[in-house]
Enzyme design. Structure first.
Site, PDB file in Angstrom:
ATOM      1  N   SER A  97      -3.972 -10.129  -9.525  1.00 34.72           N
ATOM      2  CA  SER A  97      -4.043  -8.697  -9.807  1.00 34.72           C
ATOM      3  C   SER A  97      -3.672  -7.901  -8.560  1.00 34.72           C
ATOM      4  O   SER A  97      -3.799  -8.390  -7.439  1.00 34.72           O
ATOM      5  CB  SER A  97      -5.449  -8.332 -10.275  1.00 34.72           C
ATOM      6  OG  SER A  97      -6.411  -8.859  -9.398  1.00 34.72           O
ATOM      7  N   GLU A 149      -4.099  -4.046  -6.649  1.00 35.63           N
ATOM      8  CA  GLU A 149      -4.908  -2.813  -6.638  1.00 35.63           C
ATOM      9  C   GLU A 149      -4.115  -1.645  -6.047  1.00 35.63           C
ATOM     10  O   GLU A 149      -3.437  -1.806  -5.028  1.00 35.63           O
ATOM     11  CB  GLU A 149      -6.158  -3.088  -5.779  1.00 35.63           C
ATOM     12  CG  GLU A 149      -7.067  -1.900  -5.644  1.00 35.63           C
ATOM     13  CD  GLU A 149      -8.319  -2.246  -4.841  1.00 35.63           C
ATOM     14  OE1 GLU A 149      -8.979  -3.264  -5.125  1.00 35.63           O
ATOM     15  OE2 GLU A 149      -8.637  -1.483  -3.905  1.00 35.63           O
ATOM     16  N   ASP A 195     -19.287   4.728  -1.935  1.00 34.08           N
ATOM     17  CA  ASP A 195     -19.961   5.237  -0.728  1.00 34.08           C
ATOM     18  C   ASP A 195     -19.995   6.743  -0.830  1.00 34.08           C
ATOM     19  O   ASP A 195     -18.978   7.363  -1.140  1.00 34.08           O
ATOM     20  CB  ASP A 195     -19.200   4.789   0.521  1.00 34.08           C
ATOM     21  CG  ASP A 195     -19.274   3.279   0.682  1.00 34.08           C
ATOM     22  OD1 ASP A 195     -20.394   2.747   0.646  1.00 34.08           O
ATOM     23  OD2 ASP A 195     -18.217   2.645   0.812  1.00 34.08           O
ATOM     24  N   PHE A 224     -10.331  -1.097   7.669  1.00 34.50           N
ATOM     25  CA  PHE A 224     -10.829  -1.777   6.470  1.00 34.50           C
ATOM     26  C   PHE A 224     -11.961  -2.725   6.828  1.00 34.50           C
ATOM     27  O   PHE A 224     -12.964  -2.810   6.139  1.00 34.50           O
ATOM     28  CB  PHE A 224      -9.686  -2.578   5.828  1.00 34.50           C
ATOM     29  CG  PHE A 224      -9.338  -2.105   4.451  1.00 34.50           C
ATOM     30  CD1 PHE A 224      -8.691  -0.892   4.272  1.00 34.50           C
ATOM     31  CD2 PHE A 224      -9.650  -2.866   3.327  1.00 34.50           C
ATOM     32  CE1 PHE A 224      -8.361  -0.448   3.010  1.00 34.50           C
ATOM     33  CE2 PHE A 224      -9.324  -2.430   2.053  1.00 34.50           C
ATOM     34  CZ  PHE A 224      -8.676  -1.220   1.901  1.00 34.50           C
ATOM     35  N   HIS A 269      -6.691 -11.203  -5.694  1.00 31.93           N
ATOM     36  CA  HIS A 269      -6.585  -9.771  -6.010  1.00 31.93           C
ATOM     37  C   HIS A 269      -6.039  -9.090  -4.754  1.00 31.93           C
ATOM     38  O   HIS A 269      -6.683  -9.121  -3.705  1.00 31.93           O
ATOM     39  CB  HIS A 269      -7.979  -9.232  -6.368  1.00 31.93           C
ATOM     40  CG  HIS A 269      -8.030  -7.748  -6.582  1.00 31.93           C
ATOM     41  ND1 HIS A 269      -7.553  -7.148  -7.719  1.00 31.93           N
ATOM     42  CD2 HIS A 269      -8.501  -6.730  -5.801  1.00 31.93           C
ATOM     43  CE1 HIS A 269      -7.738  -5.832  -7.646  1.00 31.93           C
ATOM     44  NE2 HIS A 269      -8.306  -5.563  -6.486  1.00 31.93           N
TER      45      HIS A 269
END
Ligand SMILES: Cc1cc2nc3c(=O)[nH]c(=O)nc-3n(C[C@H](O)[C@H](O)[C@H](O)COP(=O)(O)OP(=O)(O)OC[C@H]3O[C@@H](n4cnc5c(N)ncnc54)[C@H](O)[C@@H]3O)c2cc1C
Length: 266
Positions: free
Chosen positions: A7, A9, A100, A197, A247
């Site tokens: 997948s 994103e 968040d 990140f 992913h």
């Protein structure tokens, strides 16, 4: 072995240029026939309309799409109405997250943790959605302890990275979590982006990788060439070790994911 699940994103763009760039990236990645594309959702509903727009575009192009839905700062009514929209659109898969709290937002809303969102989705929509949740093999930054985080993950799973990845999967199996756990892959394009990140999600950059990248300084070609080698090896190791799929966090760029895919010979 079952066929691995792949997948990609995306995040919803904010500008017309960003929209064009994403459409191009999507087209390039679509030829790989991923199992689904996913679209992130700003906590507190900040990208609600834009997420929906991208979700509709992907659906109209004939692909399976999994909208992310984060619950912090939201009300039950809000979440209910988003779920209804997705149901009406025929969306079958959802990524359920806490999110968040955006800075300046004082109230957490009616949900505190992702497990509450998962329970709410099940209560409202039964088995309609296949629900994906997030996990942190290197421990979520706000968790009291690794054990606590694992138990919290189990609670979330029950409501409806290399070595650290395999260790985490082992620990999950020991406490009875049987869900497939798909690792998230971040291609290395820029060191600063990777470091940001890593700080946000608590996944460490191994020292030798950090030092090598720092050594390249502004030489972005070398950073990317090294990044492709390292990340491809990591993906090979994950798939060979039994990871059920990959992913990719594309950051709306097709190039690195396409190259890694090609090298993996998928
Ligand atoms: C693949 C992926 C995609 C993401 N996409 C998005 C996105 O689209 N939008 C977005 O805003 N964010 C996104 N995030 C980020 C995510 O929202 C943050 O990492 C957030 O800090 C935690 O979300 P969670 O769903 O894992 O929260 P939770 O599962 O609620 O966990 C958060 C913290 O609370 C603890 N905890 C959990 N349940 C309990 C409980 N019942 N009691 C006490 N403590 C508890 C956990 O141990 C953890 O420390 C994504 C993360 C990943 C890995």
């Amino acid at each position: 072995m079952n066929k691995p699940l792949f997948s990609f994103e995306f995040f919803p763009p904010q500008t017309p240029e960003g929209t064009e760039k994403l459409a191009a990236a999507r087209k390039q990645l679509a030829v790989l026939h991923p199992d689904f594309f996913s679209v992130t959702f700003g906590a507190g509903g900040s990208t609600r309309e834009r997420t929906l727009e991208v979700v509709q575009q992907i659906k109209a192009e004939g692909f399976e799409v999994a909208p992310h839905l984060s619950c912090i700062g939201s009300t039950r009514d809000n979440v209910r109405s988003i779920l209804q929209t997705y149901q009406q659109l025929g969306i079958k898969r959802i990524v359920a997250l806490r999110g968040d709290l955006p800075s300046g937002m004082a109230t957490t809303g009616e949900f505190q943790y992702a497990n509450e969102l998962v329970s709410f989705i099940r209560a409202q929509t039964g088995e309609h959605f296949h629900i994906e949740v997030a996990a942190y093999p290197e421990v979520h930054p706000q968790a009291r302890s690794a054990r606590d985080d694992l138990v919290n993950f189990k609670r979330k799973a029950a409501a409806g990275a290399d070595d650290s990845y395999f260790h985490f999967v082992d620990e999950c199996r020991k406490i009875g979590v049987t869900l497939p756990i798909v690792p998230g892959i971040m291609p290395i394009v820029k060191f600063t982006q990777l470091a940001r990140f890593s700080d946000m999600c608590g996944a460490e950059i191994p020292r030798w990788i950090r030092r090598t990248l720092e050594g390249y300084g502004d030489d972005s070609e070398s950073v990317q060439a090294f990044g492709l080698d390292v990340v491809t090896q990591l993906c090979e190791k994950l798939l060979a070790g039994g990871a059920p799929g990959l992913h990719f966090y594309t950051l709306n760029q097709s190039g690195p994911a396409l190259e890694i895919w090609k090298r993996l010979g998928i």
